[in-house]
Write a protein that holds these residues in place. Sequence first.
Motif, mmCIF file in Angstrom:
data_model
loop_
_atom_site.group_PDB
_atom_site.id
_atom_site.type_symbol
_atom_site.label_atom_id
_atom_site.label_comp_id
_atom_site.label_asym_id
_atom_site.label_seq_id
_atom_site.Cartn_x
_atom_site.Cartn_y
_atom_site.Cartn_z
ATOM 1 N N CYS A 217 0.836 -1.208 0.000
ATOM 2 C CA CYS A 217 0.000 0.000 0.000
ATOM 3 C C CYS A 217 0.867 1.253 0.000
ATOM 4 O O CYS A 217 1.917 1.300 0.641
ATOM 5 C CB CYS A 217 -0.912 0.001 1.230
ATOM 6 S SG CYS A 217 -2.116 1.346 1.260
ATOM 7 N N ALA B 91 0.583 5.461 0.619
ATOM 8 C CA ALA B 91 -0.252 6.524 1.193
ATOM 9 C C ALA B 91 0.046 7.845 0.493
ATOM 10 O O ALA B 91 1.208 8.247 0.390
ATOM 11 C CB ALA B 91 0.013 6.662 2.695
ATOM 12 N N GLN C 292 -1.812 -0.902 -3.831
ATOM 13 C CA GLN C 292 -3.046 -0.231 -3.454
ATOM 14 C C GLN C 292 -2.742 1.167 -2.965
ATOM 15 O O GLN C 292 -1.619 1.460 -2.538
ATOM 16 C CB GLN C 292 -3.787 -1.014 -2.366
ATOM 17 C CG GLN C 292 -4.112 -2.454 -2.741
ATOM 18 C CD GLN C 292 -4.705 -3.219 -1.579
ATOM 19 O OE1 GLN C 292 -4.864 -2.696 -0.480
ATOM 20 N NE2 GLN C 292 -5.024 -4.490 -1.813
ATOM 21 N N SER D 245 -3.813 4.353 -0.331
ATOM 22 C CA SER D 245 -4.501 4.807 0.874
ATOM 23 C C SER D 245 -4.412 6.324 0.924
ATOM 24 O O SER D 245 -3.359 6.893 0.610
ATOM 25 C CB SER D 245 -3.850 4.208 2.128
ATOM 26 O OG SER D 245 -4.356 4.809 3.309
ATOM 27 N N LYS D 246 -5.522 6.984 1.294
ATOM 28 C CA LYS D 246 -5.526 8.445 1.396
ATOM 29 C C LYS D 246 -5.995 8.850 2.791
ATOM 30 O O LYS D 246 -7.149 9.196 2.998
ATOM 31 C CB LYS D 246 -6.417 9.053 0.307
ATOM 32 C CG LYS D 246 -5.911 8.767 -1.108
ATOM 33 C CD LYS D 246 -6.740 9.454 -2.165
ATOM 34 C CE LYS D 246 -6.176 9.162 -3.560
ATOM 35 N NZ LYS D 246 -6.934 9.842 -4.637
ATOM 36 N N PRO D 247 -5.093 8.775 3.773
ATOM 37 C CA PRO D 247 -5.455 9.125 5.146
ATOM 38 C C PRO D 247 -5.786 10.593 5.270
ATOM 39 O O PRO D 247 -5.307 11.428 4.493
ATOM 40 C CB PRO D 247 -4.195 8.776 5.955
ATOM 41 C CG PRO D 247 -3.084 8.889 4.966
ATOM 42 C CD PRO D 247 -3.659 8.438 3.655
ATOM 43 N N PRO E 274 0.084 6.641 8.010
ATOM 44 C CA PRO E 274 -1.163 5.962 7.703
ATOM 45 C C PRO E 274 -1.520 4.961 8.781
ATOM 46 O O PRO E 274 -0.733 4.089 9.116
ATOM 47 C CB PRO E 274 -0.879 5.266 6.370
ATOM 48 C CG PRO E 274 0.598 5.155 6.293
ATOM 49 C CD PRO E 274 1.147 6.339 7.036
ATOM 50 N N SER F 38 -3.299 0.419 8.417
ATOM 51 C CA SER F 38 -2.908 -0.154 7.132
ATOM 52 C C SER F 38 -1.482 -0.666 7.254
ATOM 53 O O SER F 38 -0.521 0.045 7.005
ATOM 54 C CB SER F 38 -3.025 0.898 6.026
ATOM 55 O OG SER F 38 -2.872 0.323 4.762
ATOM 56 N N VAL G 296 1.503 -0.515 4.372
ATOM 57 C CA VAL G 296 2.008 0.712 3.764
ATOM 58 C C VAL G 296 3.530 0.658 3.678
ATOM 59 O O VAL G 296 4.220 0.465 4.675
ATOM 60 C CB VAL G 296 1.568 1.950 4.570
ATOM 61 C CG1 VAL G 296 2.265 3.198 4.052
ATOM 62 C CG2 VAL G 296 0.053 2.126 4.467
#
Length: 444
Positions: free
Chosen positions: A267, A269, A288, A290-292, A302, A305, A308
Amino acid sequence: MFASARIRGTYGSHVTAKLALKTGRALTSNRDEVVLGHSPSESARLLADAVSTGVRECGGTVVRLGETAGPTVANGVRRLGGDVGVAVVAVDGRPERTSLKLFDGDGSPLSWKQQSEIVRRVNRSTADIASWEELGSERRWEDATAHHVDRLCKNRPTFSDTRVVVAVGEHETPVTVEALGRLGCEVNRLAGTGDDALPQGRISPDDDVCATLRRAVATSDADFGVAHDVDAERLVVVDERGELIEGNSLVALLARRAVRDAGRNACVAIPQGASRRIDDVVADAGGQISKPEAEQSSWPRPEGSANVVFGGDPNGVHQWPEESPCPDAALSAINLARLVDDGAALSEQLTDVPAYPFYCKSFGVDSLASEMIRVAADAKERFESVSTDGCVLGETGDAWFVVRPDRTEPALQVTAEGTSRRSAKQLFERVTSLVGDEQPAVTT
């Protein structure tokens, strides 16, 4: 004034020796040992002295690292087992860029919850001043930079034939230069290049910045060039032709390598408002996104997850969670050198990154909360597809936009992107009309 994991403002009006003294007192309420470093300027040294005074008069211990950048302070806190770290950053001639960066005992930036408690103590009218026989002490640790370099180079293979031009501000012993050189790079350090050459916001190829670095790379056989701010957090990269690499494209390159090294389902971020080209590159590599919510924690940290492997902001801040608890420009430079050493020239690697037209602009505001509420309401009236989960996101067929609070400044950041320059620019102009009355300068 209180931004994510730091206290920042203009030296002499917002950030003063009095505020630094009160911060030192506040840090000592439950934290006995404070690891303290500062940038090379006299104002930074003065503020660091004030922090130390505040800590010691409340009975705490101060470990002084001298002139060091933020990542070195973070590394020092973890190495020494300190309770908290403070990196005082002040640039002579740029009083508005003064800050006190705060690190937890593991070297990570303080969370908003932790910082809120510090703010509460700073704002108290009284402090728990120790009696004369219980005053704290101060000692120096001279090996902070050397230890940071050792940690960066540990267990890494050396580079075979990589040439780098580096502009790293005014630090006497720059970690980036030392680490790259030890790992086998041929390093040319540029003199007389302060961090005022860095762009103040997101990085665009059209920016007239880092001119000395760009000329030096273009007229040499260097594989790339790097520059970072005085705090060694934000990195700017120039390819072998002397062309500045746009921030989103740089994140995409580093993210792709991180995902490939980690394996599928890794992942990455990124903040809301980053280019969709990063999503595409990471997906193609099997990873993948992730947008924290940056406003709820010290991004990029992040949460929830475990996979990451990399966090990147288009403004040049990158984080490698498995290798460092905080953003570290030297670490990004090392990973970039590995990318070049193992593969094609940077300009060739960039041809695989999608080139969506991208526009961005920041607008200063008096109240982030009230302005976000207003913009969200106006956006829902003017656009059909809008969501407001921490920021304002919307799409109009072949273009999309984001409005979000800036991580460190009292400002709203507007970004728009599309499959064509015309659609992206038209949407950008429509969205910016919601935020400010003045027509903004367009950043592509």
